[in-house]
Design a protein around this motif. Structure first.
Motif, PDB file in Angstrom:
ATOM      1  N   TYR A 203      15.634  -0.314 -13.498  1.00  0.00           N
ATOM      2  CA  TYR A 203      16.628  -1.107 -14.229  1.00  0.00           C
ATOM      3  C   TYR A 203      17.010  -0.423 -15.539  1.00  0.00           C
ATOM      4  O   TYR A 203      18.188  -0.391 -15.920  1.00  0.00           O
ATOM      5  CB  TYR A 203      16.104  -2.519 -14.498  1.00  0.00           C
ATOM      6  N   ASP A 204      16.030   0.157 -16.219  1.00  0.00           N
ATOM      7  CA  ASP A 204      16.319   0.880 -17.462  1.00  0.00           C
ATOM      8  C   ASP A 204      17.211   2.089 -17.200  1.00  0.00           C
ATOM      9  O   ASP A 204      18.101   2.404 -18.004  1.00  0.00           O
ATOM     10  CB  ASP A 204      15.016   1.335 -18.134  1.00  0.00           C
ATOM     11  N   LEU A 207      20.668   0.893 -16.947  1.00  0.00           N
ATOM     12  CA  LEU A 207      21.243   0.509 -18.231  1.00  0.00           C
ATOM     13  C   LEU A 207      21.538   1.717 -19.115  1.00  0.00           C
ATOM     14  O   LEU A 207      22.601   1.798 -19.743  1.00  0.00           O
ATOM     15  CB  LEU A 207      20.300  -0.436 -18.977  1.00  0.00           C
TER      16      LEU A 207
END
Length: 221
Positions: A203-204, A207
């Protein structure tokens, strides 16, 4: 609302990643060969308040994969994030001296044709959105060939090359391609390689949208 499409949905990393992206507000499309497995995972996510649905497909069957991804977008919303992380079959992992040309057909279809088909299916929707993320998950043999697992070493290296070219070619279109290398086994008690830790890392990557290759942990040796 946009969709996170997971190719290779399973009860470990797949479930954790689906939950991470789902709790961030994305609908979740789960894709794997087992309809029963998909039903169980989707049911658990739904009980957690995440909108999720399973779409049965085999990455070695191009038509089924294309159909599943198109159905996911039509049913759940445009696919903004695609994760390609199916688990290779055991017969892909023969020693190099025992590997024949025919032994490479399935691994290459799994790690090259499957990703190309998936990416080509979702790219038009990402371009229409004006953004997108393509996540590729591989073991260490993608960057450090292992003669004991020749099929995956060869196929993962080719997948890495394809994904890296996507990273460079798609960046001007605001579509980020990235790879996460997991050097060892995924274990619930591992600090950096538990399903939840890896899901957070993916997820990082989505992002932050920076470099192409990331490592869950340093390569041993």
């Amino acid at each position: 609302m946009t969709t996170f499409a997971l190719i290779g949905a399973g009860p470990g990393l797949g479930l954790a990643t689906a939950r991470r992206f789902g709790t961030a507000g994305h609908t979740v499309a789960l894709i794997s060969r087992s309809a029963q497995n998909l039903q169980e995972i989707a049911g658990g996510l739904t009980r957690d308040g995440i909108q999720a649905r399973g779409f049965a497909a085999d990455v070695l069957a191009p038509t089924s994969l294309t159909t599943a991804l198109r159905a996911a977008a039509d049913t759940l919303g445009p696919i903004e994030i695609l994760q390609y992380s199916p688990v290779p079959r055991a017969d892909f992992m023969k020693p190099v001296l025992d590997t024949s040309p025919d032994d490479l057909d399935a691994p290459l279809a799994f790690s090259i044709k499957g990703p190309v088909i998936a990416v080509n299916t979702v790219l038009p929707g990402m371009r229409e959105l004006g953004r997108g993320t393509l996540l590729f998950v591989n073991g260490s043999s993608a960057v450090r060939p292992n003669p004991n697992v020749a099929g995956t070493s060869i196929a993962f290296a080719a997948e890495s090359a394809y994904a890296h070219m996507l990273h460079d070619a798609l960046a001007p279109q605001n579509i980020h391609a990235a790879q996460l290398i997991i050097p060892g086994a995924i274990r619930p008690d591992a600090e950096h390689s538990s399903p939840e830790a890896l899901a957070g890392r993916l997820y990082d990557i989505h992002l932050n949208r920076d470099t192409f290759r990331h490592y869950a942990e340093p390569l041993p040796g």
